[in-house]
Scaffold this active site. Structure first.
Site, PDB file in Angstrom:
ATOM      1  N   LYS A 330       0.860  -1.186   0.000  1.00 57.90           N
ATOM      2  CA  LYS A 330       0.000   0.000   0.000  1.00 57.90           C
ATOM      3  C   LYS A 330       0.894   1.233   0.000  1.00 57.90           C
ATOM      4  O   LYS A 330       1.427   1.631   1.030  1.00 57.90           O
ATOM      5  CB  LYS A 330      -0.902   0.002   1.234  1.00 57.90           C
ATOM      6  CG  LYS A 330      -1.985  -1.059   1.233  1.00 57.90           C
ATOM      7  CD  LYS A 330      -2.832  -0.975   2.494  1.00 57.90           C
ATOM      8  CE  LYS A 330      -3.904  -2.035   2.543  1.00 57.90           C
ATOM      9  NZ  LYS A 330      -4.965  -1.854   1.543  1.00 57.90           N
ATOM     10  N   ASP A 341      -8.216  -3.386  10.174  1.00 64.61           N
ATOM     11  CA  ASP A 341      -8.670  -4.359   9.185  1.00 64.61           C
ATOM     12  C   ASP A 341      -9.087  -5.680   9.821  1.00 64.61           C
ATOM     13  O   ASP A 341      -9.262  -6.681   9.132  1.00 64.61           O
ATOM     14  CB  ASP A 341      -7.557  -4.602   8.152  1.00 64.61           C
ATOM     15  CG  ASP A 341      -8.103  -4.915   6.764  1.00 64.61           C
ATOM     16  OD1 ASP A 341      -9.317  -4.782   6.560  1.00 64.61           O
ATOM     17  OD2 ASP A 341      -7.309  -5.301   5.889  1.00 64.61           O
ATOM     18  N   ASP A 401      -2.711  -7.708  -1.888  1.00 64.34           N
ATOM     19  CA  ASP A 401      -3.510  -6.814  -1.053  1.00 64.34           C
ATOM     20  C   ASP A 401      -4.967  -7.263  -0.980  1.00 64.34           C
ATOM     21  O   ASP A 401      -5.786  -6.617  -0.337  1.00 64.34           O
ATOM     22  CB  ASP A 401      -3.423  -5.384  -1.584  1.00 64.34           C
ATOM     23  CG  ASP A 401      -3.835  -4.352  -0.547  1.00 64.34           C
ATOM     24  OD1 ASP A 401      -3.860  -4.691   0.648  1.00 64.34           O
ATOM     25  OD2 ASP A 401      -4.148  -3.208  -0.934  1.00 64.34           O
ATOM     26  N   GLU A 403      -5.808  -9.890   0.609  1.00 63.20           N
ATOM     27  CA  GLU A 403      -5.483 -10.945   1.579  1.00 63.20           C
ATOM     28  C   GLU A 403      -6.669 -11.363   2.440  1.00 63.20           C
ATOM     29  O   GLU A 403      -6.686 -12.470   2.988  1.00 63.20           O
ATOM     30  CB  GLU A 403      -4.329 -10.486   2.467  1.00 63.20           C
ATOM     31  CG  GLU A 403      -4.688  -9.628   3.671  1.00 63.20           C
ATOM     32  CD  GLU A 403      -5.341  -8.291   3.300  1.00 63.20           C
ATOM     33  OE1 GLU A 403      -6.155  -7.785   4.096  1.00 63.20           O
ATOM     34  OE2 GLU A 403      -5.017  -7.751   2.219  1.00 63.20           O
ATOM     35  N   ARG A 405      -9.847 -12.106   1.754  1.00 66.34           N
ATOM     36  CA  ARG A 405     -10.572 -13.275   1.240  1.00 66.34           C
ATOM     37  C   ARG A 405      -9.735 -14.536   1.388  1.00 66.34           C
ATOM     38  O   ARG A 405     -10.275 -15.617   1.609  1.00 66.34           O
ATOM     39  CB  ARG A 405     -10.969 -13.022  -0.212  1.00 66.34           C
ATOM     40  CG  ARG A 405      -9.834 -12.884  -1.190  1.00 66.34           C
ATOM     41  CD  ARG A 405     -10.233 -12.244  -2.517  1.00 66.34           C
ATOM     42  NE  ARG A 405     -10.470 -10.811  -2.371  1.00 66.34           N
ATOM     43  CZ  ARG A 405     -10.813 -10.015  -3.374  1.00 66.34           C
ATOM     44  NH1 ARG A 405     -10.964 -10.497  -4.596  1.00 66.34           N
ATOM     45  NH2 ARG A 405     -11.017  -8.731  -3.165  1.00 66.34           N
TER      46      ARG A 405
END
Length: 569
Positions: A330, A341, A401, A403, A405
């Site tokens: 990112k 997150d 990114d 990640e 799922r």
């Protein structure tokens, strides 16, 4: 099935009928704070109490009838000299033991777009104004409103949101306060005196009362349980990436529920076992596993209510404790805030706290918190890798990114396997998954997406109705054929493409398509409408509802999801 809460002695906290109010203790099991402050419910303003102010939440002074009528005169008089009365929170002197009246208006409630969140927002603003006025033990008064049957509950939760003190602040201040107290007055040998002094550093308010003449016991039980669940959710989600690294989250959850007979907790910490049983999660964990304090954990919780089970829920929560983006880092300053997150996994823990307090019958719930850090390092998983999922599906990584799922999909597969032998199962994934969800629906809304069997029972609509009742709103999206096409393998090498290499916010159907990926990769596509063993599955993207950063987590969607199965009315 919608359950009505039927209060019994096992649901109610300690109460004394002779005292005229019902009271909830500040500290829960293991001396952890379960509420921001002491809470009580009173049914009459004439009851003896130590409240030092009233916070009035309503849309019109004309709603003040009966024993509330005495508040009309100071408000009408105040409006004659202050045009802001009825527009924003204002403070008024009243001739009663309460001393002060904080009027926190909801604004209009009769327009097409007005909903019960007006009470939540007004109560939050009212508490903040009361604190500015020096009020430490206010009484929240919400006159009944037939349009919003849960207005008093929702306002109470808004007040609690304003009173919340983050876990890390609570953990730091007692040490400072303890030292200062002992240095300042070494004659404080009485531990009760010391604890009272320390408690003031842990809370913005000493207490809060709620006025209710309509089943006050039920209101107190719901307020206590919902806020305790949101409190745990916020503690986990809001804490920084070291305080709530995967092992620390697991430790926190184990300690929180260790004296709770209704909730069992199991932690999988062995890296080899995680890579073997949850290979997609194991791939995300590769860069972090070299640092012991960052290694992945799978936290499993279980609750089984009394009586024959009629519904079984499986909740899988994304618990990415920090998301660097991995090899697809990112960049450009968008990494800040990525400790939040882990909102999905935090909500799973909070849901079980609500279960432990309200103890709904005939309901079984299995939860999985998939805790991992998406780190950068020489062993990080990268785009173009092909990873075989627990279901035997070959997944080509398109973007590290994406990640979240990956962290959930094998846990979802395990839930699918267990669901085949359970009564009326329904699977959920809960995640702060995509920026696209915020662009599509805006801040403050979770998004519900049903597979075929869940859509048959209109589950997303049921969630939306339940969420609207308690101020925890859901928007509805559909999983369409384009989502499956998007994730279909693009060559003979792979069965499924994990993601493209663009952010979700720049990808058409960016919040819907991950549901299709998880269905295909977990093997749930074998249990759709065309299967003799269909399994209901709903994905909840809570990126928009988890709260603002900087700021506090909201604790959503704990109240809305719980109200889908247990009616708060």
């Amino acid at each position: 099935m919608i359950r009505q809460i039927l209060l019994g002695t096992n649901l109610l906290p300690s109460s004394t009928a002779a005292s005229g109010f019902i009271f909830v203790r500040l500290f829960s099991r293991n001396s952890e704070m379960s509420l921001p402050c002491n809470v009580r419910v009173i049914s009459s303003l004439s009851e003896k109490s130590d409240h030092d102010g009233i916070i009035l939440v309503t849309d019109a002074v004309s709603n003040l009838n009966g024993e509330l009528q005495f508040m009309q005169a100071p408000l009408v008089g105040g409006k004659e000299v202050d045009k802001s009365v009825g527009v924003k929170p204002t403070v008024h002197l009243i001739e009663s033991a309460f001393k002060r009246l904080v009027f926190a208006p909801t604004g209009p409630l009769n327009r097409d777009y007005d909903d019960v969140r007006r009470f939540y927002d007004a109560a939050m603003e009212g508490v903040n104004r009361a604190l500015d006025a020096g009020c430490q033990n206010p009484l929240l008064v919400v006159p009944p409103d037939a349009r919003f049957p849960c207005a008093q509950l929702v306002a109470a939760l808004g007040a609690m949101q304003a009173a919340y003190v983050p876990l890390e602040v609570r953990e730091v201040k007692p040490e400072k306060a303890s030292k200062n107290l002992r240095d300042r007055g070494r004659n404080l040998k009485n531990q009760m005196v010391l604890q009272t002094a320390l408690k003031k550093t842990l809370s913005k308010l000493n207490g809060i009362g709620i006025w209710s003449q309509d089943n006050p016991e039920n209101l107190l039980a719901l307020c206590n349980a919902f806020e305790a669940g949101r409190h745990l959710t916020r503690d986990i989600q809001g804490s920084d990436p070291e305080r709530m690294a995967p092992p620390k989250v697991a430790e926190h959850v184990v300690n929180h529920f260790k004296n709770c007979p209704d909730v069992s907790v199991q932690v999988i910490s062995d890296t080899d076992q995680i890579e073997r049983e949850y290979p997609c999660l194991g791939a995300v964990n590769r860069a972090a596993k070299a640092i012991p304090r960052h290694r992945a954990r799978v936290v499993k919780l279980k609750y089984e209510g009394e009586g024959p089970i009629s519904d079984t829920l499986f909740l899988v929560g994304k618990g990415v404790t920090y998301d660097t983006g991995g090899a697809d880092v990112k960049a450009g300053g968008v990494m800040a805030g990525m400790h939040r997150d882990k909102g999905g996994a935090s909500a799973v823990a909070g849901f079980f706290e609500v279960l432990s307090q309200l103890k709904p019958k005939h309901l079984k719930v299995c939860g999985t918190m998939s805790m991992v850090r998406n780190s950068i390092g020489p062993d990080a998983y990268v785009a173009d890798e092909i990873i075989t999922s627990r279901a035997g599906v070959r997944v080509r990584v398109g973007n590290t990114d994406a990640e979240g799922r990956m962290a959930m999909v094998d846990c979802l597969c395990e839930a699918k396997e267990e669901a085949l032998t359970e009564t009326n199962p329904h699977l959920y994934t809960i995640a702060t998954l995509t920026g696209h969800a915020i662009i599509a629906m805006g801040k403050g809304y979770s998004i519900a997406m049903d597979n075929g069997p869940a859509h048959k029972i209109k589950n997303a609509q049921c969630l939306q109705d339940a969420g609207d009742l308690v101020g925890d709103p859901f928007e509805i999206s559909r999983i369409r054929r384009e989502d499956y096409v998007f994730h279909a393998g693009k060559s003979v090498y792979e069965d499924v493409l994990q993601c493209n290499n663009a952010p979700s916010s720049r990808t058409p159907r960016g919040h819907q398509s991950p549901s299709a990926f998880m269905i295909m990769t977990s093997g749930l596509d074998k249990h759709g409408n065309d299967s003799a063993k269909g399994i209901k599955y709903t994905h909840l993207d809570i990126a928009g509802s988890e709260g603002s950063f900087p700021g506090l987590p909201s604790g959503f969607p704990v109240t809305g999801l719980f109200s889908r199965y247990v009616s708060p009315k």
